[in-house]
Write a protein that holds these residues in place. Structure first.
Motif, PDB file in Angstrom:
ATOM      1  N   SER A 164       0.824  -1.206   0.000  1.00  0.00           N
ATOM      2  CA  SER A 164       0.000   0.000   0.000  1.00  0.00           C
ATOM      3  C   SER A 164       0.858   1.256   0.000  1.00  0.00           C
ATOM      4  N   LEU A 165       1.968   1.230   0.745  1.00  0.00           N
ATOM      5  CA  LEU A 165       2.866   2.379   0.770  1.00  0.00           C
ATOM      6  C   LEU A 165       3.575   2.549  -0.569  1.00  0.00           C
ATOM      7  N   VAL A 166       3.893   1.431  -1.217  1.00  0.00           N
ATOM      8  CA  VAL A 166       4.496   1.494  -2.555  1.00  0.00           C
ATOM      9  C   VAL A 166       3.519   2.132  -3.534  1.00  0.00           C
ATOM     10  N   TYR A 186      -3.375  15.251  -2.964  1.00  0.00           N
ATOM     11  CA  TYR A 186      -2.856  13.884  -2.920  1.00  0.00           C
ATOM     12  C   TYR A 186      -1.916  13.698  -1.731  1.00  0.00           C
ATOM     13  N   PHE A 187      -1.007  14.639  -1.544  1.00  0.00           N
ATOM     14  CA  PHE A 187      -0.084  14.523  -0.415  1.00  0.00           C
ATOM     15  C   PHE A 187      -0.843  14.541   0.910  1.00  0.00           C
ATOM     16  N   GLY A 188      -1.876  15.387   0.986  1.00  0.00           N
ATOM     17  CA  GLY A 188      -2.645  15.461   2.218  1.00  0.00           C
ATOM     18  C   GLY A 188      -3.335  14.153   2.539  1.00  0.00           C
ATOM     19  N   VAL A 189      -4.013  13.569   1.558  1.00  0.00           N
ATOM     20  CA  VAL A 189      -4.725  12.315   1.774  1.00  0.00           C
ATOM     21  C   VAL A 189      -3.750  11.157   1.959  1.00  0.00           C
ATOM     22  N   ALA A 190      -2.734  11.090   1.099  1.00  0.00           N
ATOM     23  CA  ALA A 190      -1.790   9.971   1.154  1.00  0.00           C
ATOM     24  C   ALA A 190      -1.010   9.946   2.462  1.00  0.00           C
ATOM     25  N   SER A 191      -0.668  11.114   3.001  1.00  0.00           N
ATOM     26  CA  SER A 191       0.071  11.144   4.268  1.00  0.00           C
ATOM     27  C   SER A 191      -0.792  10.603   5.406  1.00  0.00           C
ATOM     28  N   ILE A 192      -2.081  10.920   5.393  1.00  0.00           N
ATOM     29  CA  ILE A 192      -2.984  10.396   6.422  1.00  0.00           C
ATOM     30  C   ILE A 192      -3.146   8.884   6.275  1.00  0.00           C
ATOM     31  N   GLY A 235       8.236   7.194   9.381  1.00  0.00           N
ATOM     32  CA  GLY A 235       8.867   6.427   8.314  1.00  0.00           C
ATOM     33  C   GLY A 235       7.913   6.131   7.174  1.00  0.00           C
ATOM     34  N   ALA A 236       6.639   5.887   7.510  1.00  0.00           N
ATOM     35  CA  ALA A 236       5.638   5.640   6.476  1.00  0.00           C
ATOM     36  C   ALA A 236       5.433   6.865   5.604  1.00  0.00           C
ATOM     37  N   VAL A 237       5.399   8.038   6.232  1.00  0.00           N
ATOM     38  CA  VAL A 237       5.280   9.283   5.471  1.00  0.00           C
ATOM     39  C   VAL A 237       6.501   9.468   4.576  1.00  0.00           C
ATOM     40  N   SER A 238       7.669   9.116   5.095  1.00  0.00           N
ATOM     41  CA  SER A 238       8.904   9.243   4.325  1.00  0.00           C
ATOM     42  C   SER A 238       8.877   8.343   3.087  1.00  0.00           C
ATOM     43  N   ILE A 239       8.334   7.114   3.245  1.00  0.00           N
ATOM     44  CA  ILE A 239       8.230   6.206   2.099  1.00  0.00           C
ATOM     45  C   ILE A 239       7.283   6.783   1.047  1.00  0.00           C
ATOM     46  N   MET A 240       6.171   7.340   1.518  1.00  0.00           N
ATOM     47  CA  MET A 240       5.222   7.957   0.585  1.00  0.00           C
ATOM     48  C   MET A 240       5.885   9.089  -0.186  1.00  0.00           C
ATOM     49  N   VAL A 279      -4.117  -0.550  -2.135  1.00  0.00           N
ATOM     50  CA  VAL A 279      -4.500   0.253  -0.966  1.00  0.00           C
ATOM     51  C   VAL A 279      -5.815  -0.282  -0.409  1.00  0.00           C
ATOM     52  N   PRO A 280      -5.843  -0.645   0.867  1.00  0.00           N
ATOM     53  CA  PRO A 280      -7.080  -1.167   1.458  1.00  0.00           C
ATOM     54  C   PRO A 280      -8.174  -0.101   1.485  1.00  0.00           C
ATOM     55  N   GLY A 281      -9.389  -0.544   1.712  1.00  0.00           N
ATOM     56  CA  GLY A 281     -10.527   0.375   1.716  1.00  0.00           C
ATOM     57  C   GLY A 281     -10.539   1.274   2.939  1.00  0.00           C
TER      58      GLY A 281
END
Length: 382
Positions: free
Chosen positions: A4-6, A107-113, A126-131, A177-179
């Motif tokens: 999902s992070l990828v 996109y950055f706003g939603v994806a970071s959350i 770290g997850a935010v960094s991967i995104m 990406v899960p629901g």
């Protein structure tokens, strides 16, 4: 690493190519469309203004599932790149650049959350960094490839590349990406409540001015390296790879430093390095390889502040995470727009491109002051 992070990182990869490729192909676009370099620089500003206009729209769709919002934003990325590839004149390209920028901040706003929700408590930053890493990879590989295609074939091919990546993004988000559902609905007004506090404004101000300072110079990196640094045009793709390496390294080093030090301290230190680097670029622009080495440091600074600032705005925007996460990208791109415009002023007046770097120094100083004030008031030393 979670798939999902990828998938989220592929989204920032597409956005990274769309945003940063214009710096590498600026002379080709200007020559093909019959406009000046400063006028072509407005294509950078148009994208940034699109970001600023698109991000606030998240408050309208905050009731919808986050995955659905991501799919819609990926579709707009595809639309903008398609229009850019088909542009027949400067004005159509300008409009398409604006459309391409609309989904960026959102996109950055939603994806970071989503990244934070999918990560465990110890690995949220770290997850935010991967995104965000997708954007650094874009500058390491995607932008140089696109720049090479532009110089060898046509400036339209970079946008064709974004089209293909956008299609991959749509598929990966749908598949991996899960629901993820919608955030709690606390009402329309509550989305803006965090803006009544001082801390978010200091974060946003620091972001805007620091990013703007770097973009004063980076928006005109191609003419600076060729006309003053003495590099041939066919060397630019390799130099863009070097710039991308700086971005990747800056993002990774910043992530590790933030595990050990306060994020605001990391940001302030990075901005200070950026100030010194821009001054040296102005003084040593005639020394091509020195200028190229300083370019790597500056692009490293550009992305060394991304993860900590994205994390800080989410931390200090409770109840308004969607708008907060998007606002930091608005600040980034308002800085981009101001930087591209102000950096082009001395060039339009007939001065060498190195003066764009000098214009960026006061911007960075303002960003540093805002960061230091935030650090002392809201992140006291433990």
């Amino acid at each position: 690493m979670k798939k999902s992070l990828v998938a989220l990182a592929f989204g920032t990869l597409a956005l990274g190519i769309a945003e940063f490729v214009m710096m590498g192909i600026l002379p080709d676009v200007a020559r093909s469309l019959g406009v000046s370099i400063p006028d072509a620089g407005h294509l950078i500003s148009a994208y940034a203004l699109g970001v600023c206009c698109g991000a606030p729209l998240l408050v309208i769709v905050h009731k919808y599932p986050l995955k659905n919002i991501l799919l819609c934003l990926a579709g707009i990325i595809l639309l903008g790149s398609t229009l850019a590839a088909l542009s027949v004149n400067y004005w159509m390209l300008l409009v398409s650049r604006f459309i391409s920028g609309l989904p960026h901040g959102a996109y950055f706003g939603v994806a970071s959350i989503v990244a934070v929700q999918l990560a465990d408590e110890r690995h949220k930053t770290g997850a935010v960094s991967i995104m965000i890493a997708g954007m650094t990879v874009a500058n390491l590989f995607g932008v140089p490839l696109a720049t090479s295609l532009s110089s060898q074939v046509s400036w339209r091919f970079p946008f064709v590349l974004v089209i293909f990546v956008s299609i991959i993004v749509l598929y990966y988000i749908w598949k991996w990406v899960p629901g993820v559902g919608a955030l709690p609905d606390n009402g329309f007004r509550h989305q803006f409540a965090f803006l009544k506090k001082r801390a978010p404004w200091l974060i946003l101000s620091s972001t805007m001015f620091a990013n703007g300072g770097i973009f004063c110079w980076y928006s005109y990196i191609s003419p600076l390296l060729t006309t003053e640094g003495g590099f041939a045009a066919d060397v630019l793709p390799a130099l863009m790879i070097a710039a991308g390496f700086g971005m990747v390294a800056g993002n990774l080093v910043s992530g590790r430093l933030c595990d050990r030090h306060r994020p605001s301290v990391v940001v302030a230190s990075t901005i200070s390095i950026g100030i010194v680097s821009l001054l040296l670029i102005f003084l040593l622009a005639d020394y091509g390889w020195v200028s190229a080495a300083l370019m790597i440091i500056c692009t490293g600074c550009l992305f060394a502040v991304s993860s900590p600032q994205q994390y800080l705005i989410l931390k200090y925007a409770p109840g308004g995470e969607l708008l907060g996460g998007a606002s930091i990208q608005m600040a980034f791109n308002m800085g981009n727009a101001l930087g591209a415009f102000c950096g082009g002023l001395p060039i339009a007046a007939g001065l060498p491109p190195r003066y764009a770097a000098l214009v960026g120094v006061p911007f960075l100083l303002c960003g540093l002051i805002a960061c230091v004030i935030f650090s002392r008031k809201y992140e006291p030393k433990a």
